[in-house]
Write an enzyme that holds these catalytic residues in place. Sequence first.
Site, PDB file in Angstrom:
ATOM      1  CB  THR A 112      -0.933  -0.004   1.226  1.00 30.10           C
ATOM      2  OG1 THR A 112      -1.779  -1.160   1.161  1.00 30.10           O
ATOM      3  CG2 THR A 112      -1.796   1.247   1.260  1.00 30.10           C
ATOM      4  CB  VAL A 113       3.298   2.644   2.406  1.00 26.79           C
ATOM      5  CG1 VAL A 113       4.168   3.903   2.495  1.00 26.79           C
ATOM      6  CG2 VAL A 113       2.270   2.641   3.523  1.00 26.79           C
ATOM      7  CD  GLU A 155       6.849  14.233   9.757  1.00 21.52           C
ATOM      8  OE1 GLU A 155       6.182  13.921  10.773  1.00 21.52           O
ATOM      9  OE2 GLU A 155       7.637  15.182   9.718  1.00 21.52           O
ATOM     10  CB  VAL A 184       5.390   9.203  14.662  1.00 21.64           C
ATOM     11  CG1 VAL A 184       4.483   9.720  15.784  1.00 21.64           C
ATOM     12  CG2 VAL A 184       6.508   8.349  15.235  1.00 21.64           C
ATOM     13  N   GLY A 225       1.311   8.918  10.718  1.00 24.35           N
ATOM     14  CA  GLY A 225       1.031   8.908   9.285  1.00 24.35           C
ATOM     15  C   GLY A 225       1.327  10.197   8.568  1.00 24.35           C
ATOM     16  CB  ILE A 272       0.260  14.321  11.764  1.00 23.99           C
ATOM     17  CG1 ILE A 272      -1.188  13.830  11.704  1.00 23.99           C
ATOM     18  CG2 ILE A 272       0.358  15.600  12.579  1.00 23.99           C
ATOM     19  CD1 ILE A 272      -1.756  13.452  13.057  1.00 23.99           C
ATOM     20  CE  LYS A 325       1.866   4.574  14.665  1.00 26.70           C
ATOM     21  NZ  LYS A 325       0.435   4.697  14.326  1.00 26.70           N
ATOM     22  N   GLY A 379      -3.341   5.675   6.160  1.00 29.21           N
ATOM     23  CA  GLY A 379      -3.889   5.844   4.821  1.00 29.21           C
ATOM     24  C   GLY A 379      -2.767   5.882   3.801  1.00 29.21           C
TER      25      GLY A 379
END
Length: 451
Positions: free
Chosen positions: A25-26, A142, A145, A147, A149, A218, A320
Amino acid sequence: MAASASAAAVVPPTRIVCGIYGAGTVGGGVVIVLRRMRERFLKRGLDFVVKTIVCKNLTKERDFELDEGTTKTDDIRAIVDDDEITMVIEVMGGTDDAREVTLAALRAGKHVVSANKALLAQHLAEIEEALVENPGCRMGFEAAVAGGIPVIRSLQASFRADSVTRVAGILNGTTNFMLSAMHRDGTSYAAILREAQARGFAEADPSADVDGLDALAKLCILARLCFGVTIAPDAVPTQGIRAVTSEDFEYANMLNATIKLVGVAERRTGADGTEAVSAFLSPALALKDSTVGAVGGVDNIVVVDSENLGEVAFRGPGAGRFATANSVVSDMLAIAAEARAGPTPGAPSGPDAVFPIAASPGTVLDFDTVARFYIRLVIKDTQGVLRVVGELAERHCFSLYSVLQTPIKTRDRVAFVVTTDETRSAQVQAFAKDIRSLEWCLDDPLCMPFL
């Protein structure tokens, strides 16, 4: 006559050859974002080229297209042993292979961008050592932790002249979705877990989410960034949400509160000047309209308290495909732009660029958290229960603040709640252990701090 002026030389874009570990997915999201933003990045003088993608299943159909010249392989050394590749993107998950390729990449002088919170939490010391040995390398995480943000880079850059006293937040979208629904609809834990799994928020084995392991990793990363201490995840008092019931939300409502799974790390200074850092991961009571209590659905929030800025909150999607891929690509851009511009005299390098805060000399870890607590007891109704509860609280050196009880439906199984004045978690846990040993106590007491 010679021309008096000439056109300014066009500086060609810097070519950054990348390798990606992971085509899920990522990883697919990163490829899509790089293609979507290619023209904009070229205008900034950066040409990202994905040369190699390493994945375990080469025959699995993927939902993204490869650029011409990109190859897929299952050879785990294909990227780290390729001298042309200067930036490694690790989004394959797990810790064993991820540790191997991350350390090998840094030791080979390659930059690394990772979304792997478990890797970072478990192997921070080794990663920092590799950065010391290779000060020209950068490590971006980044996406590890919260996603999408942008909290990591903010902590690395914007708090250098400040001193963080506390970092807390909702760090897992799945459990926040579940607890938000339990609060809103009175849904049972079992029913909302099934819904979360059906909607793809929770895995078939939900342990990493509901037992707090995902959020715990996290929290350990945030503690390192804010306080300069490396905390082993298995040292942190951790409680998931399996024991939280719809009845707990009824009691929380009496207190104008809701329940959230939160990670908290804070720094305290003793009377002798010694600094201690504490941390815990637990469901906790938060006022409904508070900064943390108002966050619903799958959103995450990280709240940072510091001496200069006071309270600063970072809220947004904690997971996401494109939220996470955006954070990965943002790290890639930052690292590539720095490499293109060249080193800035006096700028931090090596681990100082990644983990800018150092712990004060003599800092200790102390996980005996100070808070007010909510304690839910399930008993067989018997005379003298409240008297015994009060006596045990006194024996463990804390005061009860209130007693709450919904109407009794059956005396064979009665739930009620006591709340405490401010006390230490060790005293509450010892109290709960003594209560559980009594004949009329039917379940382990559920102990949750107030935020």
